[in-house]
Design a protein around this motif. Sequence first.
Motif, mmCIF file in Angstrom:
data_model
loop_
_atom_site.group_PDB
_atom_site.id
_atom_site.type_symbol
_atom_site.label_atom_id
_atom_site.label_comp_id
_atom_site.label_asym_id
_atom_site.label_seq_id
_atom_site.Cartn_x
_atom_site.Cartn_y
_atom_site.Cartn_z
ATOM 1 N N THR A 123 5.515 1.484 -9.551
ATOM 2 C CA THR A 123 4.283 2.189 -9.917
ATOM 3 C C THR A 123 3.924 3.255 -8.897
ATOM 4 O O THR A 123 3.596 4.398 -9.250
ATOM 5 N N ILE A 124 3.977 2.901 -7.614
ATOM 6 C CA ILE A 124 3.576 3.856 -6.577
ATOM 7 C C ILE A 124 4.680 4.857 -6.262
ATOM 8 O O ILE A 124 4.409 5.929 -5.706
ATOM 9 N N GLY A 125 5.938 4.520 -6.609
ATOM 10 C CA GLY A 125 7.043 5.442 -6.362
ATOM 11 C C GLY A 125 7.709 5.201 -5.018
ATOM 12 O O GLY A 125 7.047 4.803 -4.046
ATOM 13 N N VAL A 126 9.005 5.475 -4.953
ATOM 14 C CA VAL A 126 9.767 5.266 -3.723
ATOM 15 C C VAL A 126 9.278 6.186 -2.594
ATOM 16 O O VAL A 126 9.118 5.726 -1.451
ATOM 17 N N PRO A 127 9.037 7.494 -2.825
ATOM 18 C CA PRO A 127 8.547 8.350 -1.717
ATOM 19 C C PRO A 127 7.241 7.847 -1.115
ATOM 20 O O PRO A 127 7.070 7.849 0.104
ATOM 21 N N THR A 128 6.322 7.391 -1.970
ATOM 22 C CA THR A 128 5.052 6.871 -1.457
ATOM 23 C C THR A 128 5.263 5.583 -0.680
ATOM 24 O O THR A 128 4.623 5.358 0.360
ATOM 25 N N ALA A 129 6.168 4.719 -1.153
ATOM 26 C CA ALA A 129 6.468 3.478 -0.433
ATOM 27 C C ALA A 129 7.037 3.768 0.946
ATOM 28 O O ALA A 129 6.660 3.136 1.937
ATOM 29 N N VAL A 130 7.939 4.757 1.012
ATOM 30 C CA VAL A 130 8.506 5.150 2.314
ATOM 31 C C VAL A 130 7.418 5.700 3.219
ATOM 32 O O VAL A 130 7.387 5.425 4.434
ATOM 33 N N LEU A 131 6.499 6.464 2.652
ATOM 34 C CA LEU A 131 5.401 7.027 3.440
ATOM 35 C C LEU A 131 4.492 5.931 3.984
ATOM 36 O O LEU A 131 4.052 5.995 5.141
ATOM 37 N N ILE A 132 4.212 4.907 3.180
ATOM 38 C CA ILE A 132 3.380 3.793 3.645
ATOM 39 C C ILE A 132 4.070 3.055 4.791
ATOM 40 O O ILE A 132 3.441 2.728 5.801
ATOM 41 N N ILE A 133 5.373 2.796 4.642
ATOM 42 C CA ILE A 133 6.129 2.127 5.705
ATOM 43 C C ILE A 133 6.100 2.955 6.982
ATOM 44 O O ILE A 133 5.926 2.419 8.093
ATOM 45 N N ALA A 134 6.239 4.272 6.842
ATOM 46 C CA ALA A 134 6.211 5.147 8.023
ATOM 47 C C ALA A 134 4.843 5.106 8.704
ATOM 48 O O ALA A 134 4.762 5.065 9.946
ATOM 49 N N GLN A 135 3.760 5.112 7.911
ATOM 50 C CA GLN A 135 2.413 5.059 8.496
ATOM 51 C C GLN A 135 2.206 3.774 9.295
ATOM 52 O O GLN A 135 1.694 3.792 10.423
ATOM 53 N N LEU A 136 2.612 2.639 8.715
ATOM 54 C CA LEU A 136 2.429 1.351 9.393
ATOM 55 C C LEU A 136 3.284 1.269 10.651
ATOM 56 O O LEU A 136 2.839 0.744 11.684
ATOM 57 N N THR A 137 4.517 1.769 10.592
ATOM 58 C CA THR A 137 5.415 1.700 11.746
ATOM 59 C C THR A 137 4.920 2.576 12.881
ATOM 60 O O THR A 137 4.894 2.145 14.051
ATOM 61 N N ILE A 138 4.512 3.803 12.572
ATOM 62 C CA ILE A 138 4.014 4.708 13.621
ATOM 63 C C ILE A 138 2.746 4.152 14.251
ATOM 64 O O ILE A 138 2.556 4.216 15.474
ATOM 65 N N THR A 139 1.871 3.576 13.435
ATOM 66 C CA THR A 139 0.646 2.974 13.978
ATOM 67 C C THR A 139 0.990 1.814 14.904
ATOM 68 O O THR A 139 0.360 1.644 15.955
ATOM 69 N N GLY A 140 2.003 1.008 14.536
ATOM 70 C CA GLY A 140 2.431 -0.086 15.407
ATOM 71 C C GLY A 140 2.909 0.413 16.751
ATOM 72 O O GLY A 140 2.626 -0.193 17.793
ATOM 73 N N VAL A 141 3.629 1.537 16.764
ATOM 74 C CA VAL A 141 4.094 2.132 18.025
ATOM 75 C C VAL A 141 2.897 2.585 18.866
ATOM 76 O O VAL A 141 2.841 2.356 20.080
ATOM 77 N N ILE A 142 1.918 3.221 18.227
ATOM 78 C CA ILE A 142 0.737 3.709 18.946
ATOM 79 C C ILE A 142 -0.044 2.547 19.547
ATOM 80 O O ILE A 142 -0.465 2.596 20.715
ATOM 81 N N VAL A 143 -0.242 1.479 18.778
ATOM 82 C CA VAL A 143 -0.983 0.315 19.276
ATOM 83 C C VAL A 143 -0.259 -0.311 20.461
ATOM 84 O O VAL A 143 -0.883 -0.716 21.457
ATOM 85 N N ASN A 144 1.076 -0.385 20.394
ATOM 86 C CA ASN A 144 1.854 -0.930 21.505
ATOM 87 C C ASN A 144 1.668 -0.096 22.761
ATOM 88 O O ASN A 144 1.529 -0.637 23.869
ATOM 89 N N LEU A 145 1.637 1.231 22.629
ATOM 90 C CA LEU A 145 1.451 2.108 23.788
ATOM 91 C C LEU A 145 0.030 1.982 24.353
ATOM 92 O O LEU A 145 -0.166 2.045 25.568
ATOM 93 N N LEU A 146 -0.959 1.818 23.471
ATOM 94 C CA LEU A 146 -2.333 1.631 23.947
ATOM 95 C C LEU A 146 -2.459 0.334 24.739
ATOM 96 O O LEU A 146 -3.120 0.289 25.790
ATOM 97 N N ASP A 147 -1.816 -0.733 24.248
ATOM 98 C CA ASP A 147 -1.810 -2.003 24.969
ATOM 99 C C ASP A 147 -1.099 -1.855 26.314
ATOM 100 O O ASP A 147 -1.566 -2.349 27.340
ATOM 101 N N GLU A 148 0.036 -1.161 26.315
ATOM 102 C CA GLU A 148 0.788 -0.951 27.553
ATOM 103 C C GLU A 148 -0.013 -0.133 28.561
ATOM 104 O O GLU A 148 0.055 -0.366 29.767
ATOM 105 N N MET A 149 -0.800 0.803 28.068
ATOM 106 C CA MET A 149 -1.622 1.642 28.938
ATOM 107 C C MET A 149 -2.628 0.808 29.728
ATOM 108 O O MET A 149 -2.801 0.986 30.948
#
Length: 487
Positions: free
Chosen positions: A166-192
């Motif tokens: 329903t949401i489409g493969v491009p949108t699914a990939v975009l959602i995965i990318a958003q969650l992954t990048i946010t996880g990287v940012i949160v890890n760096l904030l914790d490390e800071m």
Amino acid sequence: MPTVLCHPPKLFPKILSVEYYKRMVSAVLAALKPFISLLPEIPTPKKAILFREKVFWTCVVLTLFLILSQVPLYGIQIAAGTDPLYWLRVMLASNRGTLMELGLGPAITSGLILQLLNGAGILTYDQNNKEERALFQGAQKLIGFLMTLFQACAYTLGGMYGPVATIGVPTAVLIIAQLTITGVIVNLLDEMLTKGYGMGSGSSLFIACNVCESIVWKSFSITTIDIGRGIEFEGAVIAFFHYLITRPNKLEALRIAMFRSNLPNMMNLIATVAIFAVVIYLQGFRVELRFNHRRARNMTVAYPIKLFYTSNVPVMLQSAVISNVFMFSQFLFKRFGSNVFVRLVGAWNETEQGQLYPSGGLIYFLSPPASMYAAVLSPLRTLVYIVFMIATCGLFSRLWIDFSGGSAREVSENLKREGLMLAGHRDDSMVRVLNRYIPVAAVAGGVIVGALTVAADLMGAIGSGTGILLASTTIYSFMEQFAKESL
């Protein structure tokens, strides 16, 4: 006829050996070393950070976390109010449908995996060796990123935001990318924060902030809801005054405000305040051992061993394990709900609002009853849950002192390196004396934390018992650090 002695072959001699796994993990780390060096990293501060700068950067990190918790994911299609993991949100600092959907789950899980490997002797490193310590921290960060990617794929492909068709493969990939990048940012904030730019741990700060936000919202929310009793305010305090003003029968209004169901009530708020007060009070329980400097025998230093020796670590680890088990059980039940083995692990039902709740299997007995009334109706479930929470928190607390370098032997070695000796005792007796207190404090503190978590859950405290324990211990540690560094 001669007797033939048949010696049974040694089955799997290698895979049952710790050395086998130790060599395998070492080989994997050596292979990953080039990739670890490419991971984003916060540099260690080259000079001492002033107290006001730490406060500033702590506020910046907290502001960024709050922004990430409110920015919605682009491309999701899901009914409002549907949240199959709603009971885990507070304790994992996650927020449904936002960039912080995964919260701290991947980071906590990666740390737990490596600490367990370290405690089992499979992954060993010298904390005083800068290169080995950097490799261990890099491996933890890499595993955290991989866990983030895995959970992002599981959430999206599992239909959390609507069917992929329903949401489409491009949108699914975009959602995965958003969650992954946010996880990287949160890890760096914790490390800071962990590297000294701010105060305390980023993970603990995010959880405490999420819990406090939930408590404030459910106490003072002005959102109106109609669930069959007329128009009601969501916030317990606002609803309390609204009932007293608008209802002609004041006693009935008081009863509804104190004990209403399906919405936060004043008893929930009172239970929350009571648990906070008990935890803060117990934080003051400690045993202080006196140490003398080797070069200045007249100078005495107090070394406190707190009742909550491992702080909120036991309940945090227990939450990480349970959240992954619950998520895996839900995934299996959605795909293979008719399988008898899957139902033995956990069966799930759905409310009118789309919330999934455990209704059978092992997961049902490991989840807290919804209220004191539900606990009385299901005494076996309540008993199993109480025993499980108390036992696992005590066990995790005891194991953590060995995994994290807080055992009596390691504390003794650190104190000796600082030139301290136990007053009235020889050097060789320091470990024996510390062993009288540290393991006892760790187990007792873990058991009490588990008992308080159970009490908060059964009393219906806002934010869940686990979340309140995490928030209260974190706030107290921040207050201690603030008082210490502001002097």
